[in-house]
Write a protein that holds these residues in place. Structure first.
Motif, PDB file in Angstrom:
ATOM      1  N   THR A   1       0.823  -1.216   0.000  1.00  9.81           N
ATOM      2  CA  THR A   1       0.000   0.000   0.000  1.00  9.81           C
ATOM      3  C   THR A   1       0.855   1.262   0.000  1.00  9.81           C
ATOM      4  OG1 THR A   1      -1.760  -1.169   1.140  1.00  9.81           O
ATOM      5  CG2 THR A   1      -1.829   1.228   1.234  1.00  9.81           C
ATOM      6  N   GLN A   2       1.886   1.287   0.818  1.00  8.36           N
ATOM      7  CA  GLN A   2       2.747   2.476   0.882  1.00  8.36           C
ATOM      8  C   GLN A   2       3.428   2.735  -0.455  1.00  8.36           C
ATOM      9  OE1 GLN A   2       5.332   1.873   4.336  1.00  8.36           O
ATOM     10  NE2 GLN A   2       4.736   3.925   5.020  1.00  8.36           N
ATOM     11  N   GLN A   3       3.958   1.694  -1.071  1.00  5.16           N
ATOM     12  CA  GLN A   3       4.620   1.850  -2.367  1.00  5.16           C
ATOM     13  C   GLN A   3       3.638   2.341  -3.425  1.00  5.16           C
ATOM     14  OE1 GLN A   3       5.929  -2.252  -2.462  1.00  5.16           O
ATOM     15  NE2 GLN A   3       8.087  -1.622  -2.401  1.00  5.16           N
ATOM     16  N   ALA A   4       2.433   1.784  -3.429  1.00  8.18           N
ATOM     17  CA  ALA A   4       1.424   2.189  -4.404  1.00  8.18           C
ATOM     18  C   ALA A   4       1.051   3.656  -4.213  1.00  8.18           C
ATOM     19  CB  ALA A   4       0.195   1.298  -4.294  1.00  8.18           C
ATOM     20  N   ARG A   5       0.837   4.064  -2.988  1.00  8.31           N
ATOM     21  CA  ARG A   5       0.474   5.467  -2.723  1.00  8.31           C
ATOM     22  C   ARG A   5       1.617   6.407  -3.094  1.00  8.31           C
ATOM     23  NH1 ARG A   5      -4.393   5.663  -0.366  1.00  8.31           N
ATOM     24  NH2 ARG A   5      -5.075   3.907   0.920  1.00  8.31           N
ATOM     25  N   ALA A   6       2.841   6.010  -2.814  1.00  2.72           N
ATOM     26  CA  ALA A   6       4.002   6.841  -3.159  1.00  2.72           C
ATOM     27  C   ALA A   6       4.136   6.975  -4.673  1.00  2.72           C
ATOM     28  CB  ALA A   6       5.274   6.248  -2.556  1.00  2.72           C
ATOM     29  N   MET A   7       3.911   5.885  -5.399  1.00  2.00           N
ATOM     30  CA  MET A   7       4.008   5.955  -6.854  1.00  2.00           C
ATOM     31  C   MET A   7       2.966   6.914  -7.413  1.00  2.00           C
ATOM     32  SD  MET A   7       3.686   3.019  -9.757  1.00  2.00           S
ATOM     33  CE  MET A   7       1.971   2.832  -9.390  1.00  2.00           C
ATOM     34  N   LEU A   8       1.729   6.837  -6.917  1.00  2.00           N
ATOM     35  CA  LEU A   8       0.681   7.735  -7.397  1.00  2.00           C
ATOM     36  C   LEU A   8       1.001   9.187  -7.050  1.00  2.00           C
ATOM     37  CD1 LEU A   8      -2.038   8.242  -8.745  1.00  2.00           C
ATOM     38  CD2 LEU A   8      -3.137   7.761  -6.529  1.00  2.00           C
ATOM     39  N   ALA A   9       1.494   9.421  -5.851  1.00  2.00           N
ATOM     40  CA  ALA A   9       1.823  10.789  -5.427  1.00  2.00           C
ATOM     41  C   ALA A   9       2.907  11.400  -6.307  1.00  2.00           C
ATOM     42  CB  ALA A   9       2.253  10.794  -3.963  1.00  2.00           C
ATOM     43  N   ASP A  10       3.771  10.565  -6.847  1.00  3.70           N
ATOM     44  CA  ASP A  10       4.885  11.036  -7.659  1.00  3.70           C
ATOM     45  C   ASP A  10       4.579  11.021  -9.163  1.00  3.70           C
ATOM     46  OD1 ASP A  10       7.569  12.024  -7.759  1.00  3.70           O
ATOM     47  OD2 ASP A  10       8.219  10.039  -8.481  1.00  3.70           O
ATOM     48  N   ALA A  11       3.405  10.538  -9.545  1.00  2.00           N
ATOM     49  CA  ALA A  11       3.072  10.366 -10.965  1.00  2.00           C
ATOM     50  C   ALA A  11       2.599  11.665 -11.601  1.00  2.00           C
ATOM     51  CB  ALA A  11       1.984   9.298 -11.103  1.00  2.00           C
ATOM     52  N   ASP A  12       2.656  11.686 -12.917  1.00  2.00           N
ATOM     53  CA  ASP A  12       2.136  12.807 -13.701  1.00  2.00           C
ATOM     54  C   ASP A  12       0.725  12.478 -14.166  1.00  2.00           C
ATOM     55  OD1 ASP A  12       4.578  14.287 -13.652  1.00  2.00           O
ATOM     56  OD2 ASP A  12       5.355  13.047 -15.289  1.00  2.00           O
ATOM     57  N   LEU A  13      -0.193  13.414 -13.988  1.00  2.00           N
ATOM     58  CA  LEU A  13      -1.547  13.252 -14.513  1.00  2.00           C
ATOM     59  C   LEU A  13      -1.487  13.440 -16.033  1.00  2.00           C
ATOM     60  CD1 LEU A  13      -4.625  12.949 -14.043  1.00  2.00           C
ATOM     61  CD2 LEU A  13      -4.699  15.462 -13.890  1.00  2.00           C
ATOM     62  N   ILE A  14      -1.934  12.439 -16.776  1.00  2.00           N
ATOM     63  CA  ILE A  14      -1.929  12.502 -18.237  1.00  2.00           C
ATOM     64  C   ILE A  14      -3.297  12.919 -18.767  1.00  2.00           C
ATOM     65  CG2 ILE A  14      -1.559  11.170 -20.369  1.00  2.00           C
ATOM     66  CD1 ILE A  14       0.995  11.697 -18.702  1.00  2.00           C
ATOM     67  N   HIS A  15      -4.365  12.289 -18.257  1.00  2.00           N
ATOM     68  CA  HIS A  15      -5.734  12.639 -18.634  1.00  2.00           C
ATOM     69  C   HIS A  15      -6.595  12.636 -17.376  1.00  2.00           C
ATOM     70  CE1 HIS A  15      -5.090  12.531 -22.948  1.00  2.00           C
ATOM     71  NE2 HIS A  15      -4.535  11.328 -22.845  1.00  2.00           N
ATOM     72  N   SER A  16      -7.283  13.742 -17.127  1.00  2.00           N
ATOM     73  CA  SER A  16      -8.140  13.888 -15.952  1.00  2.00           C
ATOM     74  C   SER A  16      -9.365  12.989 -16.042  1.00  2.00           C
ATOM     75  CB  SER A  16      -8.612  15.340 -15.837  1.00  2.00           C
ATOM     76  OG  SER A  16      -9.515  15.628 -16.913  1.00  2.00           O
ATOM     77  N   GLU A  17     -10.059  12.848 -14.927  1.00  2.00           N
ATOM     78  CA  GLU A  17     -11.304  12.081 -14.905  1.00  2.00           C
ATOM     79  C   GLU A  17     -12.308  12.669 -15.896  1.00  2.00           C
ATOM     80  OE1 GLU A  17     -14.794  10.633 -11.784  1.00  2.00           O
ATOM     81  OE2 GLU A  17     -13.083  11.766 -11.025  1.00  2.00           O
ATOM     82  N   GLN A  18     -12.367  13.990 -15.995  1.00  2.00           N
ATOM     83  CA  GLN A  18     -13.287  14.629 -16.929  1.00  2.00           C
ATOM     84  C   GLN A  18     -12.922  14.296 -18.378  1.00  2.00           C
ATOM     85  OE1 GLN A  18     -11.684  16.260 -14.385  1.00  2.00           O
ATOM     86  NE2 GLN A  18     -13.451  16.382 -13.013  1.00  2.00           N
ATOM     87  N   ALA A  19     -11.643  14.305 -18.699  1.00  2.00           N
ATOM     88  CA  ALA A  19     -11.205  13.957 -20.058  1.00  2.00           C
ATOM     89  C   ALA A  19     -11.510  12.489 -20.360  1.00  2.00           C
ATOM     90  CB  ALA A  19      -9.709  14.238 -20.219  1.00  2.00           C
ATOM     91  N   VAL A  20     -11.326  11.618 -19.371  1.00  2.00           N
ATOM     92  CA  VAL A  20     -11.615  10.196 -19.543  1.00  2.00           C
ATOM     93  C   VAL A  20     -13.104  10.002 -19.829  1.00  2.00           C
ATOM     94  CG1 VAL A  20     -11.763   8.005 -18.270  1.00  2.00           C
ATOM     95  CG2 VAL A  20      -9.630   9.332 -18.247  1.00  2.00           C
ATOM     96  N   GLN A  21     -13.950  10.664 -19.050  1.00  2.00           N
ATOM     97  CA  GLN A  21     -15.396  10.507 -19.251  1.00  2.00           C
ATOM     98  C   GLN A  21     -15.851  11.080 -20.595  1.00  2.00           C
ATOM     99  OE1 GLN A  21     -17.589   8.605 -17.399  1.00  2.00           O
ATOM    100  NE2 GLN A  21     -15.618   7.977 -16.556  1.00  2.00           N
ATOM    101  N   ALA A  22     -15.264  12.192 -21.015  1.00  2.00           N
ATOM    102  CA  ALA A  22     -15.606  12.762 -22.330  1.00  2.00           C
ATOM    103  C   ALA A  22     -15.190  11.804 -23.444  1.00  2.00           C
ATOM    104  CB  ALA A  22     -14.933  14.129 -22.503  1.00  2.00           C
ATOM    105  N   ALA A  23     -14.026  11.186 -23.305  1.00  2.00           N
ATOM    106  CA  ALA A  23     -13.559  10.226 -24.311  1.00  2.00           C
ATOM    107  C   ALA A  23     -14.445   8.988 -24.326  1.00  2.00           C
ATOM    108  CB  ALA A  23     -12.101   9.843 -24.040  1.00  2.00           C
ATOM    109  N   LEU A  24     -14.892   8.533 -23.160  1.00  2.00           N
ATOM    110  CA  LEU A  24     -15.810   7.402 -23.067  1.00  2.00           C
ATOM    111  C   LEU A  24     -17.105   7.714 -23.817  1.00  2.00           C
ATOM    112  CD1 LEU A  24     -16.624   4.635 -21.826  1.00  2.00           C
ATOM    113  CD2 LEU A  24     -17.423   5.938 -19.829  1.00  2.00           C
ATOM    114  N   ASP A  25     -17.648   8.898 -23.610  1.00  2.00           N
ATOM    115  CA  ASP A  25     -18.869   9.303 -24.314  1.00  2.00           C
ATOM    116  C   ASP A  25     -18.650   9.335 -25.824  1.00  2.00           C
ATOM    117  OD1 ASP A  25     -20.263   9.559 -21.921  1.00  2.00           O
ATOM    118  OD2 ASP A  25     -19.939  11.730 -21.785  1.00  2.00           O
TER     119      ASP A  25
END
Length: 183
Positions: A4-28
């Motif tokens: 869990t700690q490693q997973a949370r650290a990886m996410l905290a250090d990651a770059d956002l590529i596509h937001s949730e809003q962009a994902v939902q628009a692409a899904l539509d």
């Protein structure tokens, strides 16, 4: 598998590529394109496990026409990846003969496995096989197929979220991230 700690650290250090809003628009957008192309064909939709489950599950709820649903789990194996040979962990239970089939997966990376799945389904008698991927990786490679329906393009980086995992974690994220690149 990471903890869990490693997973949370990886996410905290990651770059956002596509937001949730962009994902939902692409899904539509993808749902609209599929609806226009397949609404009258009563297709068989096949989810590629495990990565395709998030995209496919949300996509199905947006397809307001009759369809059949099943899944498959296939992987490349051994030294024969050049020939497009795949190993079926689980083949579709629903017959594909004389059907229009839509294969739904998370990402088109190199495309070898998806191309082999398509070829196998055609050999099984499908009349037409179309492919939908949520992410198309812009890796500059000559891929053996282009997906018929694509949600978003992603850079040639290690991406995760929205069905794509990182060490087993984060398939459940509503957005797409990339691991930090080494400086």
């Amino acid at each position: 598998m990471m903890d869990t700690q490693q997973a949370r650290a990886m996410l905290a250090d990651a770059d956002l590529i596509h937001s949730e809003q962009a994902v939902q628009a692409a899904l539509d957008k993808v749902a609209d394109e599929i609806r226009q192309r397949l609404a009258e064909s009563y297709p068989l939709v096949l989810c590629v496990m495990t990565g395709g489950v998030v995209f496919c599950g949300q996509l199905l709820a947006k397809l307001d026409f009759p369809l059949d649903f099943d899944y498959l789990h296939a992987t490349r194996y051994g030294p024969e990846t050049q020939g497009g040979k795949i190993s079926w962990r689980t083949a579709p239970w629903t017959p594909v003969k004389d059907r229009t089939v839509l294969v739904v997966d998370d990402i088109l990376d190199e495309g070898v496995t998806l191309a082999a799945v398509k070829e196998s389904l055609l050999r099984m008698g499908a009349s037409e096989v179309l492919t939908a991927v949520f992410a198309d990786k812009l890796n500059g490679r000559n891929k053996p197929l282009a997906a018929d329906f694509v949600g978003l393009a992603v850079p040639d980086r290690f991406v995760f979220g929205y069905g794509m995992d990182a060490g087993g974690a984060w398939r459940n994220l509503p957005a797409i991230y990339a691991k930090k690149e080494a400086a």
